[in-house]
Design a protein around this motif. Structure first.
Motif, PDB file in Angstrom:
ATOM      1  N   PHE A  31       0.832  -1.212   0.000  1.00 36.24           N
ATOM      2  CA  PHE A  31       0.000   0.000   0.000  1.00 36.24           C
ATOM      3  C   PHE A  31       0.863   1.256   0.000  1.00 36.24           C
ATOM      4  O   PHE A  31       0.536   2.235  -0.664  1.00 36.24           O
ATOM      5  N   MET A 206      -1.590  -1.554  -6.883  1.00 32.21           N
ATOM      6  CA  MET A 206      -2.754  -1.372  -6.013  1.00 32.21           C
ATOM      7  C   MET A 206      -3.618  -2.632  -5.995  1.00 32.21           C
ATOM      8  O   MET A 206      -4.139  -3.023  -4.949  1.00 32.21           O
ATOM      9  N   ALA A 209      -1.993  -5.095  -3.789  1.00 30.45           N
ATOM     10  CA  ALA A 209      -2.134  -4.642  -2.403  1.00 30.45           C
ATOM     11  C   ALA A 209      -3.531  -4.947  -1.870  1.00 30.45           C
ATOM     12  O   ALA A 209      -3.683  -5.460  -0.752  1.00 30.45           O
TER      13      ALA A 209
END
Lengths: 243, 152
Positions: A31, A206, A209
């Motif tokens: 993140f 992303m 994550a």
């Protein structure tokens, strides 16, 4: 040792306890890198400007909403075919996470739609099929809570989950089968992705994550559910012993 | 066959029947699920004048004409046919010539489409502004019109 041996609840508890800190660590790092890329590296889009940043959370939420459902479907098969106790724990624990992710996909999409399309919501095939997915999640949670006997709740939930799988290809291909206001796929499509590399890399980071975030939530929820079921079993033994 | 295999076969068979049933329903509802009608559908007379519908396509190049106040006239094209549209109101940010659009309203007897809502459609292309400018300069820019053939 066979793979199925890891699915033993006791072994699952010790294994997940050992793995969880590492998975949480990886999630935090992913993140941190992902948000850095999104806010400081990824360029503005040539027509959307900075509004494109919503995509970096909207798309992972949407992917995860479907990934979570497929996890539940695999667990449902485990419940119905192999009658495995962990399979039902997995399915039951994934439902609230899936509902939350689907809701956030809808909400972030709506926030993007207002400035870009000029509307918060339209009833096109993509938006409607994702709303159906959200309602499926709510229905599954409600069904699990309604039936008191865990074994019966597991079976009913598993059947409904498998019926709902039919919606997943509809969501994925809705933008190809019918004309919709929602744009067609940019990343997984025939002929290669139509998203610039400088935007694709942050998006994929992303996405990984968020997948790890899902894993963290799911493992933690499963651990709690296993312990909750043990307490229930102990209470029932105790109650039987008193009489 | 063991009991597990039997259960798996039963689930597989039930899933297949369900998939075929849903597929048939969706196929039958095809026209209702489709979000917008293309100018070619209108030209082929598939829609009676006076029915409410959504018209989708690209805003034809050089067709936007502003009238008094917020009145705007433009033509929606799918590369084959084009329909003139009038609209009074504020247009979304992405609305411009060559961009996909969906207009909701009614087609008049004069063949002009009176829209009460105009939405901009975003395409699947994401790129930084510099890349878009470079593509335009080098002449490799592909206008969306080429890709906008209606799906059927």
């Amino acid at each position: 040792m066979r793979l199925i041996d890891y699915a033993n609840p006791t072994r699952f508890l010790s294994l997940s306890a050992a793995l969880l800190p590492w998975i949480v660590g990886v999630t935090v790092v992913l993140f941190a890198v992902g948000f850095y890329l999104v806010f400081f590296v990824a360029p503005a889009d040539y027509q959307q400007g900075e509004t494109v940043k919503i995509m970096y959370i909207h798309v992972p939420f949407s992917w995860l909403s479907m990934f979570c459902y497929m996890t539940m479907a695999a667990s449902a098969l485990g419940t119905l075919v192999w009658r495995h106790p962990l399979a039902d724990v997995s399915a039951k624990c994934a439902a609230p996470i899936g509902a939350a992710f689907t809701f956030l996909a809808l909400a972030t999409g709506s926030l993007w739609g207002k400035p870009m399309w000029g509307t918060w919501w339209v009833w096109d095939a993509r938006l409607t099929s994702v709303l159906v997915l959200f309602i499926m999640y709510l229905g599954l949670i409600a069904l699990q809570e309604t039936i008191e006997d865990p074994a019966r709740a597991a079976k009913a939930g598993a059947i409904l989950t498998l019926v709902g799988v039919v919606n997943i290809p509809i969501i994925k291909f809705s933008v190809d089968w019918w004309n919709t206001l929602h744009q067609p796929s940019s990343v997984f499509r025939a002929g290669g992705s139509t998203i610039a590399t400088s935007m694709l890399v942050p998006l994929l980071v992303m996405a990984v994550a968020f997948t790890f975030l899902f894993l963290v939530f799911h493992l933690m929820a499963m651990r709690n559910e296993i312990l909750r079921r043990r307490i229930r079993a102990m209470r029932m033994i105790e109650a039987a012993g008193v009489e | 066959m063991t009991r597990k295999q039997k259960r798996l076969t039963l689930i597989g068979f039930a899933g297949l029947v369900l998939a075929v049933a849903v597929g048939l329903v969706l196929f039958a509802l095809n026209d209702r699920i489709t979000f917008f009608t293309s100018p070619t559908d209108l030209a082929q007379g598939k829609v009676k004048p006076g029915t409410r519908l959504r018209l989708g396509g690209l805003v034809e190049d050089g067709s936007i004409k502003r009238g008094d106040g917020t009145v705007v006239r433009f033509r929606v094209t799918d590369g084959v046919n084009a329909v003139p549209v009038t609209y009074t109101g504020i247009l979304p940010d992405l609305f411009r010539e060559g961009q996909g659009t969906v207009a909701e309203g009614m087609i008049g007897a004069d063949g002009e489409f009176k829209a009460d809502t105009v939405l901009a459609k975003h395409d699947e292309n994401y790129m930084p502004k510099e890349v878009a400018d470079a593509l335009k300069q080098s002449g490799h820019w592909q206008e969306e019109a080429a890709k906008a053939t209606p799906k059927k």
